[in-house]
Design an enzyme around this catalytic site. Structure first.
Site, short mmCIF file in Angstrom:
data_model
loop_
_atom_site.label_atom_id
_atom_site.label_comp_id
_atom_site.label_asym_id
_atom_site.label_seq_id
_atom_site.Cartn_x
_atom_site.Cartn_y
_atom_site.Cartn_z
N GLY A 84 2.53 2.14 10.79
CA GLY A 84 3.53 3.20 10.66
C GLY A 84 4.25 3.55 11.95
O GLY A 84 4.95 4.56 12.02
N ASN A 109 0.87 -1.18 0.00
CA ASN A 109 0.00 0.00 0.00
C ASN A 109 0.91 1.23 0.00
O ASN A 109 1.49 1.56 1.02
CB ASN A 109 -0.88 -0.04 1.26
CG ASN A 109 -1.68 1.23 1.47
OD1 ASN A 109 -1.76 2.08 0.58
ND2 ASN A 109 -2.28 1.36 2.64
N TRP A 110 1.02 1.86 -1.15
CA TRP A 110 1.92 3.01 -1.28
C TRP A 110 1.36 4.27 -0.62
O TRP A 110 2.05 5.27 -0.50
CB TRP A 110 2.24 3.28 -2.76
CG TRP A 110 3.31 2.39 -3.31
CD1 TRP A 110 3.80 1.23 -2.75
CD2 TRP A 110 4.04 2.57 -4.54
NE1 TRP A 110 4.78 0.70 -3.55
CE2 TRP A 110 4.95 1.50 -4.65
CE3 TRP A 110 4.02 3.54 -5.55
CZ2 TRP A 110 5.83 1.37 -5.74
CZ3 TRP A 110 4.87 3.40 -6.64
CH2 TRP A 110 5.78 2.33 -6.72
N LYS A 111 0.08 4.23 -0.22
CA LYS A 111 -0.58 5.42 0.35
C LYS A 111 -0.32 6.63 -0.57
O LYS A 111 -0.26 6.45 -1.79
CB LYS A 111 -0.09 5.65 1.78
CG LYS A 111 -0.23 4.37 2.63
CD LYS A 111 -0.05 4.59 4.10
CE LYS A 111 -0.20 3.23 4.81
NZ LYS A 111 -0.16 3.35 6.26
N GLU A 148 -6.92 4.63 7.95
CA GLU A 148 -6.69 6.06 7.66
C GLU A 148 -7.92 6.67 7.00
O GLU A 148 -8.14 7.88 7.11
CB GLU A 148 -5.43 6.21 6.79
CG GLU A 148 -4.16 5.97 7.61
CD GLU A 148 -2.96 5.50 6.84
OE1 GLU A 148 -2.95 5.58 5.60
OE2 GLU A 148 -2.01 5.02 7.49
N SER A 176 3.37 -2.23 10.29
CA SER A 176 4.81 -2.31 10.56
C SER A 176 5.43 -3.65 10.19
O SER A 176 6.33 -4.13 10.86
CB SER A 176 5.09 -1.97 12.03
OG SER A 176 4.72 -0.63 12.31
N HIS A 221 -9.54 1.10 4.92
CA HIS A 221 -8.28 1.30 5.65
C HIS A 221 -8.53 2.23 6.84
O HIS A 221 -9.33 3.16 6.74
CB HIS A 221 -7.22 1.90 4.71
CG HIS A 221 -5.85 1.90 5.31
ND1 HIS A 221 -5.46 2.83 6.24
CD2 HIS A 221 -4.81 1.06 5.15
CE1 HIS A 221 -4.22 2.56 6.62
NE2 HIS A 221 -3.79 1.49 5.97
N GLU A 264 -5.41 -4.94 10.61
CA GLU A 264 -4.39 -3.91 10.80
C GLU A 264 -4.68 -3.15 12.09
O GLU A 264 -5.48 -2.20 12.09
CB GLU A 264 -4.40 -2.93 9.63
CG GLU A 264 -4.07 -3.56 8.30
CD GLU A 264 -3.52 -2.53 7.33
OE1 GLU A 264 -2.41 -2.71 6.85
OE2 GLU A 264 -4.22 -1.53 7.08
N GLY A 284 2.72 -1.20 4.24
CA GLY A 284 2.76 0.22 3.90
C GLY A 284 4.18 0.67 3.60
O GLY A 284 4.71 0.45 2.51
N GLY A 285 4.82 1.29 4.58
CA GLY A 285 6.13 1.91 4.37
C GLY A 285 7.16 1.01 3.69
O GLY A 285 7.89 1.47 2.80
P1 PGA Z 1 2.82 0.26 7.59
O1 PGA Z 1 1.34 0.48 7.01
O2 PGA Z 1 3.33 -1.05 7.01
O3 PGA Z 1 3.60 1.44 7.13
O4 PGA Z 1 2.70 0.17 9.08
C1 PGA Z 1 0.46 -0.59 6.83
C2 PGA Z 1 -0.83 -0.11 6.26
O5 PGA Z 1 -1.31 0.95 6.66
O6 PGA Z 1 -1.44 -0.78 5.39
#
Ligand code: PGA
Length: 245
Positions: free
Chosen positions: A171, A11-13, A97, A208, A95, A165, A229-230
């Site tokens: 993050g 997930n590149w956000k 977010e 993470s 998600h 999640e 994500g990251g």
């Molecule tokens: P993260 O994000 O791996 O940077 O913790 C995961 C996500 O939000 O899908």
């Protein structure tokens, strides 16, 4: 019952300009004979270009959200059909977010999931508790309620996945212990089994995930892949996670 094929999705956000397509190409070049399906979900602005760049490769392209409606006066929004038209085959929905930042309810996530199905997209539906909810002993109740409310009955027999999640792990570098992950994943599996006659959907863990912790997480009971994500922004990190399976 055979285990579902694992899915590892990046997930590149809101990260990635055209130059970042080189990272996607590097992922495609390095995936080889992975034991999982591998996907990258870039911002909407890159979906079409990434799907062209990865055409013929084993890496699938997904969106990060869609509107529940098919079309209309919704300035700034993207429909599921538009994502599919741009080359996406999957879409992340619900998600945290978006749940937190845009007030997305379970009912809205369910409506978006239905829209994704109608457009032929495979939904990745996200659930997860906050730190306060975990501390209050409510994690299982919160997550299973999200699963029941966010997955429409029309998913029966269709490919989809659920991503667990924990909000506090996204993050932050923090992750639940393996027994904590397994406890929630088992509860999600039981909920899916009660909702759908045959619940073969993989249950992804997200929050993470890094090359250094991926092997332990990916081999935990009822973990059917990861939403990353990251660590999905750099091909070497993402391939390290894919290779940990
Ligand atoms: P993260 O994000 O791996 O940077 O913790 C995961 C996500 O939000 O899908």
């Amino acid at each position: 019952m055979t285990a579902p094929v694992p899915l590892i999705a990046g997930n590149w956000k809101m990260h990635g300009l055209a130059a970042a397509l080189d990272e996607a190409r590097a992922v495609a070049a390095g995936v080889g004979a992975a034991g999982a399906r591998v996907a990258l979900c870039p911002p909407a602005s890159l979906v079409h270009r990434m799907s062209q760049a990865l055409a013929g490769s084993a890496v699938l392209v997904g969106g990060q959200d869609c509107r529940a409606e098919e079309t209309g006066a919704f300035t700034g929004d993207v429909s599921a059909e538009m994502l599919a038209d741009a080359g996406a085959v999957l879409v992340i929905l619900g998600h945290s977010e978006r749940r937190a930042g845009y007030g997305e309810s379970d009912a809205l996530v369910a409506a978006k999931t239905l829209a994704a199905l109608h457009a032929g997209l495979e939904p990745i539906v996200c659930v997860g508790e906050t730190l306060a909810q975990r501390k209050a002993g409510e994690a299982i109740a919160v997550v299973t309620a999200q699963v029941r409310g966010s997955l429409p009955p029309e998913l029966a027999g269709r490919p989809f996945s659920v991503a667990y999640e924990p909000v506090w792990a996204i993050g932050t570098g923090l992750t639940p212990t393996t027994p904590e992950i397994e406890e929630i994943h088992r509860a999600i599996r039981a909920t899916l089994a009660a909702m759908f006659a045959s619940a073969q959907a993989p249950i992804l863990y997200g929050g993470s995930v890094k090359p250094g912790n991926a092997a332990e997480i990916l081999h935990a009971a009822e973990v059917g892949g990861a939403l990353v994500g990251g660590a999905s922004l750099k091909a070497a990190d993402f391939l390290g996670i894919v290779g940990a399976l």
